[in-house]
Write a protein that holds these residues in place. Structure first.
Motif, short mmCIF file in Angstrom:
data_model
loop_
_atom_site.label_atom_id
_atom_site.label_comp_id
_atom_site.label_asym_id
_atom_site.label_seq_id
_atom_site.Cartn_x
_atom_site.Cartn_y
_atom_site.Cartn_z
N PRO A 43 0.83 -1.22 0.00
CA PRO A 43 0.00 0.00 0.00
C PRO A 43 0.86 1.27 0.00
O PRO A 43 2.00 1.25 0.47
N CYS A 44 0.29 2.37 -0.53
CA CYS A 44 0.95 3.67 -0.42
C CYS A 44 0.69 4.23 0.97
O CYS A 44 0.03 3.60 1.78
N LYS A 45 1.16 5.48 1.23
CA LYS A 45 0.97 6.07 2.55
C LYS A 45 -0.50 6.23 2.90
O LYS A 45 -0.87 6.25 4.07
N GLN A 46 -1.34 6.37 1.86
CA GLN A 46 -2.78 6.53 2.10
C GLN A 46 -3.49 5.17 2.17
O GLN A 46 -4.70 5.11 2.33
N GLY A 47 -2.71 4.10 2.00
CA GLY A 47 -3.32 2.77 2.08
C GLY A 47 -3.91 2.26 0.78
O GLY A 47 -4.64 1.27 0.78
N HIS A 48 -3.61 2.92 -0.36
CA HIS A 48 -4.10 2.42 -1.66
C HIS A 48 -3.22 1.27 -2.15
O HIS A 48 -2.00 1.42 -2.18
N PHE A 49 -3.86 0.17 -2.56
CA PHE A 49 -3.09 -0.88 -3.22
C PHE A 49 -3.16 -0.61 -4.72
O PHE A 49 -3.67 -1.42 -5.49
N ALA A 76 4.97 7.66 -7.98
CA ALA A 76 3.79 8.13 -7.24
C ALA A 76 2.62 7.16 -7.39
O ALA A 76 2.46 6.53 -8.44
N CYS A 77 1.83 7.05 -6.33
CA CYS A 77 0.64 6.20 -6.33
C CYS A 77 -0.38 6.77 -7.32
O CYS A 77 -0.70 7.96 -7.28
N CYS A 78 -0.89 5.93 -8.22
CA CYS A 78 -1.81 6.42 -9.26
C CYS A 78 -3.11 6.94 -8.65
O CYS A 78 -3.68 7.92 -9.14
N GLU A 79 -3.57 6.29 -7.59
CA GLU A 79 -4.83 6.71 -6.99
C GLU A 79 -4.67 8.06 -6.28
O GLU A 79 -5.54 8.92 -6.39
N CYS A 80 -3.56 8.22 -5.54
CA CYS A 80 -3.29 9.51 -4.89
C CYS A 80 -3.20 10.60 -5.95
O CYS A 80 -3.72 11.71 -5.77
N THR A 81 -2.52 10.31 -7.08
CA THR A 81 -2.36 11.29 -8.14
C THR A 81 -3.73 11.68 -8.69
O THR A 81 -4.00 12.87 -8.91
ZN LIG Z 1 -2.24 6.31 -2.75
#
Ligand SMILES: [Zn+2]
Ligand SMILES: [Zn+2]
Length: 214
Positions: A27-33, A42-47
């Motif tokens: 997971p990223c820092k925000q918990g997105h897999f 960079a995490c695609c979902e955060c972006t």
């Molecule tokens: Zn993320």
């Protein structure tokens, strides 16, 4: 999204294959897999979230960008077509995404389609109801238009013959409730008055109410 152990692609692998994204399974820092961009990790979902935020807080600039992109697509249709054919899955995911995320837009799109395609919308509803009643058969909008043409856009009841240009009902000659099919061969167009009077009478019962077939 749930982590999947077997679809991880390291950044190095992705780079070697010329992919733009890779997948760590962590997971990223925000918990997105979610996938990460090769270019900046960079995490695609955060972006995507940050992009949404930017659009919300910069509506004017976002509109300019959107219009510019739209113009480019219109002026370069082959580019768009090429992108779609190369990214079928992505395109489908995108369509699914707004469909799920934006119920208001979903209703708006459905309503505007219905406004622009009234005959198709009615056919759709008729076929849907017939399926729910477990009736056999189905029909297309083209078949409905052919029936109307054949009847000269007049009510099929010979004693009536009212114009159907403004209002009309499509009637199952042998009612679905009495085992009639939903195929075009069992359909006729009636004016609303005749259709309500006929209700779910069989053709014989209906003829008798008009003094025929005594
Ligand atoms: Zn993320
Ligand atoms: Zn009529």
């Amino acid at each position: 999204m749930l982590p999947m152990a077997d679809d991880t692609v390291s950044r190095a692998e992705a780079l070697a294959k010329g992919l733009k994204r890779y997948r760590t399974g962590k997971p990223c820092k925000q918990g997105h897999f979610a996938e990460r961009f090769v270019i900046n990790c960079a995490c695609c979902e955060c972006t995507a979230d940050r992009t949404d935020e930017w659009i919300k807080s910069n509506p004017t600039a976002a509109k300019v960008r959107q219009d510019c992109a739209k113009r480019f697509r219109q002026e370069n249709p082959h580019y768009q077509a090429q992108w779609v054919s190369k990214n079928k899955e992505k395109q489908r995911a995108y369509a699914r995404n707004w469909y799920v995320k934006d119920p208001a837009k979903r209703v708006e799109v459905a309503l505007s389609w219905k406004r622009e395609n009234p005959e198709k919308a009615r056919t759709h509803v008729r076929n849907w109801i017939a399926r729910r009643k477990n009736a056999r058969g189905s029909h297309s909008t083209e078949e409905i238009l052919a029936i109307l043409e054949r009847q000269n856009w007049r009510c099929a009841e010979p004693t009536c013959g009212k114009s159907l240009r403004q209002r009309r009902h499509i009637d199952h000659v042998m009612p679905l409730a009495k085992g009639g099919s939903n195929d075009a061969s069992n359909l006729q167009a009636l004016c609303p008055t005749c259709n309500c009077r006929k209700s779910d009478k069989t053709p014989e019962e209906w003829a008798r109410t008009h003094g025929r077939l005594l």
